[in-house]
Design an enzyme around this catalytic site. Structure first.
Site, short mmCIF file in Angstrom:
data_model
loop_
_atom_site.label_atom_id
_atom_site.label_comp_id
_atom_site.label_asym_id
_atom_site.label_seq_id
_atom_site.Cartn_x
_atom_site.Cartn_y
_atom_site.Cartn_z
N CYS A 10 -67.96 -22.20 -22.07
CA CYS A 10 -68.77 -21.83 -23.23
C CYS A 10 -68.14 -22.31 -24.54
CB CYS A 10 -69.04 -20.33 -23.19
SG CYS A 10 -70.55 -19.87 -24.03
N HIS A 53 -70.28 -18.68 -17.79
CA HIS A 53 -69.07 -17.85 -17.72
C HIS A 53 -68.70 -17.49 -16.28
CE1 HIS A 53 -68.48 -16.88 -22.02
NE2 HIS A 53 -69.77 -17.12 -22.08
N GLU A 109 -66.05 -16.55 -15.12
CA GLU A 109 -65.11 -15.41 -15.10
C GLU A 109 -65.86 -14.06 -15.05
OE1 GLU A 109 -65.94 -17.15 -17.69
OE2 GLU A 109 -65.94 -15.93 -19.51
N1 GLN Z 1 -72.09 -19.43 -29.39
C1 GLN Z 1 -70.67 -19.55 -29.24
C2 GLN Z 1 -70.12 -20.68 -30.06
O1 GLN Z 1 -70.86 -21.50 -30.53
C3 GLN Z 1 -70.31 -19.74 -27.78
C4 GLN Z 1 -70.78 -18.54 -27.01
C5 GLN Z 1 -69.83 -18.09 -25.95
O2 GLN Z 1 -68.70 -18.57 -25.82
N2 GLN Z 1 -70.26 -17.11 -25.20
O3 GLN Z 1 -68.94 -20.76 -30.25
#
Ligand code: GLN
Length: 196
Positions: free
Chosen positions: A79, A169, A171
């Site tokens: 992410c 994710h 995890e």
């Molecule tokens: N929206 C977050 C970002 O742009 C990422 C979201 C997340 O890691 N769950 O950094």
């Protein structure tokens, strides 16, 4: 073997728990001095990429980490971590490590579909649960990067060398196979380095 988890902000505790479950020792990277500890792989967790990117630089960890990533250290980036690795962002002028040849869109699913869960095929692994939270996705994959998974025609996981960039994710779900694959890459890298 030891794995480092970037722990300046975001969902690093869940990765620590996963590593503990898998019996792998881990350290948290919170400040420059932590980089003196030995580690064979790096996890960049979810969270807020702008905050993490800023802190990595302010804390003086940026150069050393980038150098090690470029030298082939395995990285599992989830992410916000994927955003930190990407060499280009569609909707943000920042570039952080820039070591992963992909173009990534931040917060790509908009507000309505901010978070969702699905089960989809991941190359080399099979069907895996995928939890998305205000996730980015990969809009362009460049030379040398391999697509590992797509959801509804959007690329959500790639691999380049030993860098894994994942929109969702792993995890947060009970399935350990993505972490295991990354850990195997870290073990191989360790053996290779020990062989000199
Ligand atoms: N929206 C977050 C970002 O742009 C990422 C979201 C997340 O890691 N769950 O950094």
């Amino acid at each position: 073997m030891q794995i480092a988890v970037l722990a300046v902000q975001g969902a690093f505790i869940e990765h620590r728990k996963k590593l503990a479950e898998l019996g792998v020792s881990c350290i948290e990277l919170r400040k420059k001095g932590d980089l003196k500890e030995p580690f064979d792989g790096l996890i960049l967790p979810g969270g807020e990429s702008t905050v993490q990117g800023k802190l990595i630089k302010e804390l003086g960890m940026y150069d050393a980490l980038k150098e090690r990533i470029q030298a082939g250290m395995p990285v599992l980036a989830t992410c916000a971590g994927l955003i930190l690795l990407a060499e280009e962002l569609t909707n943000d002028e920042h570039v952080y490590f820039g070591t992963l040849p992909v173009r990534v869109r931040r917060n790509a699913y908009g507000r309505q579909l901010g978070s969702f869960h699905t089960v989809q095929e991941m190359k080399g692994i099979g069907k895996v649960p995928m939890t998305f939270i205000r996730a980015p996705y990969i809009e362009e994959v460049r030379a040398g990067a391999e697509v590992l998974a797509s959801v509804d025609g959007r690329i959500v996981a790639v691999k380049y060398g030993a860098q894994y960039g994942i929109s969702f994710h792993p995890e947060l779900d009970g399935d350990n196979r993505i972490h295991e694959e990354f850990l195997n890459a870290a073990r191989r890298q360790r053996m290779y380095e020990q062989a000199g």
